[in-house]
Design a protein around this motif. Structure first.
Motif, PDB file in Angstrom:
ATOM      1  N   ARG A 116       0.887  -1.222  -0.053  1.00 51.71           N
ATOM      2  CA  ARG A 116      -0.047   0.114   0.096  1.00 51.71           C
ATOM      3  C   ARG A 116       0.874   1.338  -0.032  1.00 51.71           C
ATOM      4  O   ARG A 116       2.278   1.037   0.508  1.00 51.71           O
ATOM      5  CB  ARG A 116      -0.978   0.116   1.159  1.00 51.71           C
ATOM      6  N   ASP A 117       0.408   2.305  -0.392  1.00 51.58           N
ATOM      7  CA  ASP A 117       0.965   3.933  -0.465  1.00 51.58           C
ATOM      8  C   ASP A 117       0.882   4.080   0.962  1.00 51.58           C
ATOM      9  O   ASP A 117      -0.445   4.466   1.316  1.00 51.58           O
ATOM     10  CB  ASP A 117       0.087   4.679  -1.439  1.00 51.58           C
ATOM     11  N   SER A 133       2.356   6.476  -8.680  1.00 50.52           N
ATOM     12  CA  SER A 133       2.889   7.261  -7.492  1.00 50.52           C
ATOM     13  C   SER A 133       2.846   6.341  -6.204  1.00 50.52           C
ATOM     14  O   SER A 133       1.802   5.702  -5.996  1.00 50.52           O
ATOM     15  CB  SER A 133       2.384   8.521  -7.311  1.00 50.52           C
ATOM     16  N   VAL A 134       4.036   6.530  -5.706  1.00 54.06           N
ATOM     17  CA  VAL A 134       4.206   5.709  -4.220  1.00 54.06           C
ATOM     18  C   VAL A 134       4.972   6.662  -3.530  1.00 54.06           C
ATOM     19  O   VAL A 134       5.960   7.073  -3.853  1.00 54.06           O
ATOM     20  CB  VAL A 134       4.891   4.236  -4.228  1.00 54.06           C
ATOM     21  N   ASP A 135       4.271   6.899  -2.087  1.00 51.72           N
ATOM     22  CA  ASP A 135       5.057   7.698  -1.096  1.00 51.72           C
ATOM     23  C   ASP A 135       5.487   8.985  -1.533  1.00 51.72           C
ATOM     24  O   ASP A 135       6.751   9.609  -1.393  1.00 51.72           O
ATOM     25  CB  ASP A 135       6.182   6.950  -0.607  1.00 51.72           C
ATOM     26  N   ASP A 176      -2.329   5.889 -11.569  1.00 52.49           N
ATOM     27  CA  ASP A 176      -2.872   7.038 -10.894  1.00 52.49           C
ATOM     28  C   ASP A 176      -4.400   7.467 -11.412  1.00 52.49           C
ATOM     29  O   ASP A 176      -4.889   8.109 -10.430  1.00 52.49           O
ATOM     30  CB  ASP A 176      -1.959   8.100 -10.614  1.00 52.49           C
TER      31      ASP A 176
END
Length: 174
Positions: free
Chosen positions: A34-35, A90-92, A170
């Motif tokens: 999960r992000d 996108s992640v973090d 996204d």
């Protein structure tokens, strides 16, 4: 001077080698992540990761298999690439532009039982997924549409590399 938000920065290019780890019952091993910046944003994904400097896609696949499952496989145990995909996501707070190459890796029931999944990679779980479970889930699974693609892999491959497209993960509608 105003700071540039992550979405406005150029995406970080990344090449990844992904594995379709299949057991003796034709189930696919998926990891769950999960992000940390997005409430409830979790998804299931295949074993694999970034191709590091000095590696080719096969070497990266073998290293990722060892790091994420604890299994040491030889290159002869990997099938040829069956899918590719380009994904923006996108992640973090970091946006990536990722090229992905997918290849099958069959494991025996004994090997599946010996696996030790790295909880840093699969913080939110791991599971063996059947085609029926993939087809019926409402959970986010990447890449999308695997339920329709896996039968050709089980039968020995699609007869070449199938490009799964250029996707923006996204986007809520795609």
């Amino acid at each position: 001077m105003t700071a540039t938000r992550p979405a406005e920065r150029a995406p970080v290019p990344r090449r990844t080698s992904r594995l379709l780890v299949l057991d003796h019952r034709n189930r696919l091993l998926l990891l769950c992540g999960r992000d940390p910046r997005a409430e409830g944003a979790r998804w299931w994904f295949t074993v694999g990761g970034e191709v590091e400097a000095g590696e080719d896609f096969t070497a990266a696949a073998l290293r990722e298999m060892r790091e994420e499952t604890g299994l040491e496989l030889g290159a002869s145990r990997l099938g040829p690439p069956v899918w590719t995909r380009n994904a923006l996501f996108s992640v973090d707070g970091v946006r990536f532009d990722q090229y992905e190459e997918y290849r099958p890796a069959r494991v025996t029931s004994a090997e599946a039982a010996r696996m030790r999944i790295d909880t840093r990679e699969a913080r939110y779980g791991h599971a063996w997924w059947s085609v029926d479970r993939l087809a019926g889930t409402g959970e986010a699974v990447r890449p999308k549409g695997m339920a329709g693609l896996l039968p050709a892999v089980y039968a020995g491959g699609p007869g070449g590399v199938v490009h799964l497209g250029d996707v923006d993960e996204d986007r809520t509608d795609g």
